[in-house]
Scaffold this motif. Structure first.
Motif, PDB file in Angstrom:
ATOM      1  N   GLU A  13      24.918  52.431  -0.474  1.00 16.71           N
ATOM      2  CA  GLU A  13      24.043  51.614  -1.321  1.00 16.71           C
ATOM      3  C   GLU A  13      23.113  52.490  -2.156  1.00 16.71           C
ATOM      4  O   GLU A  13      22.785  52.159  -3.308  1.00 16.71           O
ATOM      5  N   ALA A  14      22.726  53.637  -1.571  1.00 15.76           N
ATOM      6  CA  ALA A  14      21.845  54.572  -2.287  1.00 15.76           C
ATOM      7  C   ALA A  14      22.605  55.450  -3.273  1.00 15.76           C
ATOM      8  O   ALA A  14      21.992  56.243  -3.999  1.00 15.76           O
ATOM      9  N   GLY A  15      23.945  55.345  -3.296  1.00 14.44           N
ATOM     10  CA  GLY A  15      24.743  56.099  -4.246  1.00 14.44           C
ATOM     11  C   GLY A  15      25.120  57.497  -3.805  1.00 14.44           C
ATOM     12  O   GLY A  15      25.611  58.292  -4.603  1.00 14.44           O
ATOM     13  N   ARG A  16      24.928  57.806  -2.521  1.00 15.40           N
ATOM     14  CA  ARG A  16      25.237  59.159  -2.045  1.00 15.40           C
ATOM     15  C   ARG A  16      26.698  59.321  -1.619  1.00 15.40           C
ATOM     16  O   ARG A  16      27.160  60.439  -1.428  1.00 15.40           O
ATOM     17  N   VAL A  17      27.406  58.220  -1.425  1.00 12.53           N
ATOM     18  CA  VAL A  17      28.852  58.275  -1.201  1.00 12.53           C
ATOM     19  C   VAL A  17      29.513  57.221  -2.072  1.00 12.53           C
ATOM     20  O   VAL A  17      28.893  56.207  -2.427  1.00 12.53           O
ATOM     21  N   ASP A  18      30.774  57.473  -2.437  1.00 13.71           N
ATOM     22  CA  ASP A  18      31.492  56.549  -3.324  1.00 13.71           C
ATOM     23  C   ASP A  18      32.134  55.394  -2.567  1.00 13.71           C
ATOM     24  O   ASP A  18      32.362  54.316  -3.132  1.00 13.71           O
TER      25      ASP A  18
ATOM     26  N   LYS B  34      36.819  61.833  -4.509  1.00 13.35           N
ATOM     27  CA  LYS B  34      35.592  61.085  -4.234  1.00 13.35           C
ATOM     28  C   LYS B  34      34.922  61.560  -2.940  1.00 13.35           C
ATOM     29  O   LYS B  34      35.526  62.249  -2.115  1.00 13.35           O
ATOM     30  N   VAL B  35      33.650  61.175  -2.778  1.00 12.40           N
ATOM     31  CA  VAL B  35      32.893  61.446  -1.560  1.00 12.40           C
ATOM     32  C   VAL B  35      32.949  60.173  -0.709  1.00 12.40           C
ATOM     33  O   VAL B  35      32.548  59.097  -1.177  1.00 12.40           O
ATOM     34  N   ILE B  36      33.450  60.292   0.517  1.00 11.14           N
ATOM     35  CA  ILE B  36      33.558  59.113   1.371  1.00 11.14           C
ATOM     36  C   ILE B  36      32.755  59.317   2.657  1.00 11.14           C
ATOM     37  O   ILE B  36      32.510  60.456   3.079  1.00 11.14           O
ATOM     38  N   GLY B  37      32.343  58.224   3.265  1.00  7.75           N
ATOM     39  CA  GLY B  37      31.562  58.290   4.498  1.00  7.75           C
ATOM     40  C   GLY B  37      32.253  57.543   5.624  1.00  7.75           C
ATOM     41  O   GLY B  37      33.062  56.638   5.390  1.00  7.75           O
ATOM     42  N   MET B  38      31.915  57.917   6.860  1.00  9.44           N
ATOM     43  CA  MET B  38      32.447  57.243   8.045  1.00  9.44           C
ATOM     44  C   MET B  38      31.599  57.615   9.255  1.00  9.44           C
ATOM     45  O   MET B  38      30.848  58.603   9.231  1.00  9.44           O
ATOM     46  N   GLN B  39      31.724  56.831  10.339  1.00  6.82           N
ATOM     47  CA  GLN B  39      30.969  57.104  11.557  1.00  6.82           C
ATOM     48  C   GLN B  39      31.640  58.202  12.360  1.00  6.82           C
ATOM     49  O   GLN B  39      32.861  58.237  12.499  1.00  6.82           O
TER      50      GLN B  39
ATOM     51  N   GLN C  16      42.941  63.752   3.611  1.00  3.56           N
ATOM     52  CA  GLN C  16      41.952  64.825   3.735  1.00  3.56           C
ATOM     53  C   GLN C  16      41.994  65.770   2.539  1.00  3.56           C
ATOM     54  O   GLN C  16      40.957  66.175   2.016  1.00  3.56           O
ATOM     55  N   ALA C  17      43.199  66.101   2.124  1.00  7.61           N
ATOM     56  CA  ALA C  17      43.362  67.061   1.023  1.00  7.61           C
ATOM     57  C   ALA C  17      42.938  66.480  -0.321  1.00  7.61           C
ATOM     58  O   ALA C  17      42.568  67.231  -1.229  1.00  7.61           O
ATOM     59  N   SER C  18      42.969  65.159  -0.444  1.00  6.92           N
ATOM     60  CA  SER C  18      42.726  64.551  -1.759  1.00  6.92           C
ATOM     61  C   SER C  18      41.254  64.298  -2.051  1.00  6.92           C
ATOM     62  O   SER C  18      40.847  64.260  -3.205  1.00  6.92           O
ATOM     63  N   ILE C  19      40.427  64.116  -1.010  1.00  6.06           N
ATOM     64  CA  ILE C  19      39.041  63.752  -1.270  1.00  6.06           C
ATOM     65  C   ILE C  19      38.182  64.986  -1.559  1.00  6.06           C
ATOM     66  O   ILE C  19      38.513  66.111  -1.181  1.00  6.06           O
ATOM     67  N   LYS C  20      37.060  64.727  -2.181  1.00  8.38           N
ATOM     68  CA  LYS C  20      36.135  65.814  -2.503  1.00  8.38           C
ATOM     69  C   LYS C  20      35.311  66.222  -1.285  1.00  8.38           C
ATOM     70  O   LYS C  20      35.130  67.409  -0.993  1.00  8.38           O
ATOM     71  N   GLU C  21      34.790  65.227  -0.558  1.00 11.83           N
ATOM     72  CA  GLU C  21      33.920  65.508   0.589  1.00 11.83           C
ATOM     73  C   GLU C  21      33.894  64.298   1.518  1.00 11.83           C
ATOM     74  O   GLU C  21      33.991  63.153   1.062  1.00 11.83           O
ATOM     75  N   VAL C  22      33.769  64.549   2.814  1.00 12.30           N
ATOM     76  CA  VAL C  22      33.567  63.469   3.781  1.00 12.30           C
ATOM     77  C   VAL C  22      32.216  63.670   4.458  1.00 12.30           C
ATOM     78  O   VAL C  22      31.882  64.776   4.886  1.00 12.30           O
ATOM     79  N   LYS C  23      31.430  62.611   4.510  1.00  7.92           N
ATOM     80  CA  LYS C  23      30.145  62.640   5.192  1.00  7.92           C
ATOM     81  C   LYS C  23      30.243  61.773   6.435  1.00  7.92           C
ATOM     82  O   LYS C  23      30.773  60.660   6.381  1.00  7.92           O
ATOM     83  N   LYS C  24      29.711  62.295   7.559  1.00  3.68           N
ATOM     84  CA  LYS C  24      29.795  61.565   8.822  1.00  3.68           C
ATOM     85  C   LYS C  24      28.398  61.153   9.285  1.00  3.68           C
ATOM     86  O   LYS C  24      27.433  61.894   9.124  1.00  3.68           O
ATOM     87  N   TYR C  25      28.354  59.967   9.882  1.00  3.40           N
ATOM     88  CA  TYR C  25      27.083  59.336  10.229  1.00  3.40           C
ATOM     89  C   TYR C  25      27.061  58.929  11.696  1.00  3.40           C
ATOM     90  O   TYR C  25      28.114  58.716  12.301  1.00  3.40           O
ATOM     91  N   PRO C  26      25.860  58.769  12.269  1.00  4.29           N
ATOM     92  CA  PRO C  26      25.772  58.360  13.679  1.00  4.29           C
ATOM     93  C   PRO C  26      26.215  56.929  13.910  1.00  4.29           C
ATOM     94  O   PRO C  26      26.576  56.555  15.016  1.00  4.29           O
ATOM     95  N   ASP C  27      26.177  56.089  12.856  1.00  6.80           N
ATOM     96  CA  ASP C  27      26.611  54.700  12.981  1.00  6.80           C
ATOM     97  C   ASP C  27      27.044  54.176  11.611  1.00  6.80           C
ATOM     98  O   ASP C  27      26.785  54.792  10.576  1.00  6.80           O
TER      99      ASP C  27
END
Length: 262
Positions: free
Chosen positions: A182-187, A141-146, A162-173
């Motif tokens: 909510e927009a469906g860009r991360v699972d 899955k694609v996961i997000g975090m600050q 780390q090895a199991s997920i597809k992608e990690v997206k990082k955010y300023p907050d």
């Protein structure tokens, strides 16, 4: 004449020493009354964030205001790039980090901390109806975090995750991460329980919090410069007083509906 000159020089030197000592005392006194500059991420509700009037409010803001009032000092809340928080503190641009800061052994190497005042849990938040029921379901899955958050530190220490997920997206907050989910860009996102539940409460039909913590359960504390032991002691003293007289519980109930402090 030489004796008179020598005596005159001696008097001048003694006067300079006395003036110097008096100046040092004044500096010490001034230091105990100077403004406290609090560094924070101003998009971290309900700990510290901007309301509809662009005023910085929150649980930690109320705590800091009350502590400064009891110390007889002004307080300034200065939004910073949270990923550069340790540099902001060590440079002297801010005096404390007071904004849901997790106490970690790594951070203890570079700063002093107050006593813990609240637990810090990292939880998985998913859209309502998501098939993700726990950490194992994040595989692929694609996961997000600050960025520079406790969630990121825990993630970087967990090689299996780390090895199991597809992608990690990082955010300023955290809020930006929740909006992207909510927009469906991360699972799913991993974030502090407090901010996640606060945001989720605004849209209770859209998100679900998974109860099992990700990584170790930590504690929130106030961060000070390593050599700023006086300020640490002063702030801790009034925090203890606030806890004892019920002020901390009152502030917690205002923001969380009950006293969740330690």
């Amino acid at each position: 004449m030489k004796k008179i000159i020598a005596l005159f020089m001696l008097v001048m030197m003694v006067g300079a020493l006395v003036a110097g000592c008096g100046g040092n005392d004044a500096k010490k006194e001034d230091a105990s009354k100077k403004k406290i500059v609090v560094g924070l991420d101003d998009n971290f509700p309900p700990m510290g964030f901007k309301d509809e009037n662009d005023k910085i409010v929150g649980f930690d803001i109320d705590l800091a205001n009350e502590a400064a009032k009891r110390l007889g000092r002004e307080v300034e809340f200065k939004p910073i790039d949270w990923s550069s928080k340790e540099a902001e503190l060590s440079s002297g641009r801010i005096d404390v980090l007071w904004n849901g800061l997790n106490i970690t052994e790594k951070r203890k190497e570079n700063m002093l901390f107050s006593e813990p005042y609240m637990e810090c849990k990292q939880l998985i938040f998913v859209p309502k109806g998501s098939p993700i029921q726990g950490e194992a379901d994040l595989k692929g899955k694609v996961i997000g975090m600050q960025s520079a958050s406790t969630a990121e530190e825990n993630f970087e220490a967990d090689k299996n995750l780390q090895a199991s997920i597809k992608e990690v997206k990082k955010y300023p907050d955290c809020i930006a991460a929740m909006m992207d989910m909510e927009a469906g860009r991360v699972d799913a996102i991993i974030t502090d329980e407090i901010v996640g539940r606060y945001y989720m409460g605004k849209s209770p039909d859209k998100f679900v919090a998974l109860e099992a913590p990700v990584g170790p359960v930590g504690d929130f504390g106030i961060g000070f410069r390593k050599d700023d032991t006086n300020l640490q002691a002063e702030v801790q003293k009034v925090l203890d007083e606030m806890k004892k007289d019920g002020t901390t519980a009152k502030i917690s109930t205002k923001w969380f509906g009950k006293d969740i402090t330690k």
